[in-house]
Design an enzyme around this catalytic site. Structure first.
Site, PDB file in Angstrom:
ATOM      1  CG  ASP A  73     -16.220 -20.926  52.710  1.00 34.11           C
ATOM      2  OD1 ASP A  73     -16.502 -20.047  51.880  1.00 34.11           O
ATOM      3  OD2 ASP A  73     -16.301 -20.743  53.938  1.00 34.11           O
ATOM      4  CD  GLU A  79     -17.266 -18.425  48.308  1.00 30.12           C
ATOM      5  OE1 GLU A  79     -16.307 -17.780  48.752  1.00 30.12           O
ATOM      6  OE2 GLU A  79     -18.388 -18.440  48.849  1.00 30.12           O
ATOM      7  CB  CYS A  90     -30.465 -23.189  56.119  1.00 29.98           C
ATOM      8  SG  CYS A  90     -30.720 -24.701  57.061  1.00 29.98           S
ATOM      9  CB  CYS A 138     -34.973 -25.331  55.737  1.00 26.41           C
ATOM     10  SG  CYS A 138     -34.332 -23.809  56.455  1.00 26.41           S
ATOM     11  CB  CYS A 175     -31.066 -22.687  60.163  1.00 28.24           C
ATOM     12  SG  CYS A 175     -32.426 -22.150  59.109  1.00 28.24           S
ATOM     13  CB  CYS A 192     -34.985 -25.708  60.063  1.00 31.19           C
ATOM     14  SG  CYS A 192     -33.271 -25.836  59.509  1.00 31.19           S
ATOM     15  CG  ASP A 231     -15.099 -21.255  57.929  1.00 29.03           C
ATOM     16  OD1 ASP A 231     -15.550 -20.214  57.391  1.00 29.03           O
ATOM     17  OD2 ASP A 231     -14.309 -21.245  58.880  1.00 29.03           O
TER      18      ASP A 231
HETATM   19 ZN   LIG Z   1     -32.727 -24.161  58.008  1.00 30.01          ZN
END
Ligand SMILES: [Zn+2]
Length: 410
Positions: free
Chosen positions: A188, A272, A339, A342, A358, A361, A368
């Site tokens: 990243d 990416e 995330c 989740c 997040c 959650c 990064d």
């Molecule tokens: Zn999450």
């Protein structure tokens, strides 16, 4: 297993008017030498005399240069002229070769249709600063669109329409082998950290970038206070282009070291896909909610790194190709907002430049690192999908293709 690979890289040149004038003259002199040597040999052929090959012609070239009539040939660098004679010799030999039915006796060159000349040596490429060195012409800027790989063997300068082009021929030894490592890693790219790896390690941007960008800003302010086109303004302008050059060299060196290190340790590198990624947009998003230093770090320092990322990926690609590894490109959308725990996607998951938390959650991590892990995850999925699509292509295309889309955009 080893094999020699020859490659040609063609770029458009950004010539000054003085440089293109010289190129027109050089091309003209090479055309003159070609046509003159050709007419001598055609005359000899017609009169059943033996041909003059390169060695004799090179001797004649020396005489022409020292004569009053053709003394203008001295203005051109001698090697392209000699190369032209070698090309002529080859064209004749090909023309006489019965195994090559399409070959013909060489013909006269016309102005405007075949303006070109080749340097067999003495040339240099400065890829960091996007320029090539041509003897007797000097440093010429080119539109750098990809990495030149291998040892430079020769350069051909040619004209098409209004523009001049350079074709750089290189050679290198390639080894057919498998990568020593078997690991797969996600990368990243960022502003505070140049690159974060999915194994948790990261590379900081080069410190000198910050120093240099400060210096650059300082000198640019000084320039704005000077009278345009005055002697002092010109001097200041030169000082600034010197700093730009220093930055370019430092960046080139930094990107080479970093890419070599990563390429040596991982067989599969997932990045990416830049074509889809809009780097400036994400930086804007950060500036709306500026944390400490975000503003200072975007700006010049950011632009230095932005330019480097594409180069960095191209370095990784050819280094992986050499070492038997691979580079995989994945969809960059929401990699830093998804995330890991989740899969909830939200802009608000990214609290600051560096913090991920997040909203669903409560999962917390370095932003990064989350990006790099999501990139790796997508790499795994892409590889898996490739296999899936192959299986499904036997009968059930609709399921396979919609699955692929779902996974890639999720
Ligand atoms: Zn999450």
């Amino acid at each position: 297993m080893k094999q020699t690979i020859r490659k040609a890289f063609k770029f458009r040149l950004n010539t000054t008017s003085e440089q293109s004038q010289k190129m027109i003259e050089f091309a003209g002199m090479n055309r003159f030498v070609w046509n003159k040597a050709l007419s001598i040999n055609l005359f000899r052929l017609e009169n059943k005399q033996s041909m003059l090959w390169y060695n004799e012609l090179a001797f004649w070239l020396k005489l022409w240069k020292s004569s009053e009539e053709y003394g203008f040939l001295k203005q051109c660098h001698s090697q392209p002229l000699q190369q032209t004679l070698k090309n002529l010799e080859k064209a004749f030999k090909d023309g006489f070769d019965k195994k090559q039915p399409l070959k013909r006796i060489p013909t006269f060159k016309k102005k405007g249709t075949s303006d070109s000349f080749r340097y067999p040596q003495g040339v240099k490429v400065d890829q960091a600063c996007n320029k090539v060195f041509l003897p007797k012409i000097g440093w010429v800027k080119y539109r750098n669109s990809r990495q030149v790989v291998g040892d430079v063997k020769n350069m051909t300068i040619s004209r098409k329409g209004k523009h001049w082009y350079v074709s750089i021929q290189t050679e290198y030894e390639a080894y057919m082998k498998r990568h020593v490592s078997t690991s797969m890693i996600g990368l990243d790219v960022g502003i505070t950290r140049f690159v974060t790896l999915s194994d948790g390690s990261y590379v900081e941007p080069l410190n000198s970038f910050r120093k240099l960008s400060k210096k650059l800003a300082f000198e640019q302010r000084k320039l704005s206070k000077k009278v345009r086109f005055s002697a002092n303004w010109k001097k200041q302008k030169q000082r600034i282009s010197k700093i730009h050059e220093t930055i370019a060299y430092a960046r080139h060196d930094f990107l080479h070291k970093t890419s070599t290190q990563i390429s040596n340790s991982h067989a599969m590198i997932v990045v990416e896909d830049l074509k889809v990624k809009n780097m400036s947009k994400s930086a804007k998003g950060n500036a709306e909610k500026p944390g400490k230093n975000v503003k200072a770090k975007s700006g010049l320092n950011k632009s230095i790194l932005d330019q480097g990322w594409g180069m960095f990926v191209s370095f990784l690609e050819y280094k992986q190709a050499w070492s038997g590894g691979d580079v995989l490109k994945v969809n960059p959308q929401y990699t830093s907002q998804t995330c890991l725990s989740c899969s909830h996607v939200s802009k608000n998951n990214r609290k600051t430049q560096s913090k991920f938390e997040c909203t669903e959650c409560g999962f917390k991590a370095n932003a990064d690192l989350v990006g790099a892990l999501n990139v790796l995850e997508r790499g795994h999925r892409l590889l898996a999908c490739g296999v899936e699509t192959l299986v499904s292509s036997v009968k059930q295309e609709p399921v396979g293709s919609s699955n692929t889309n779902l996974l890639l955009t999720a």
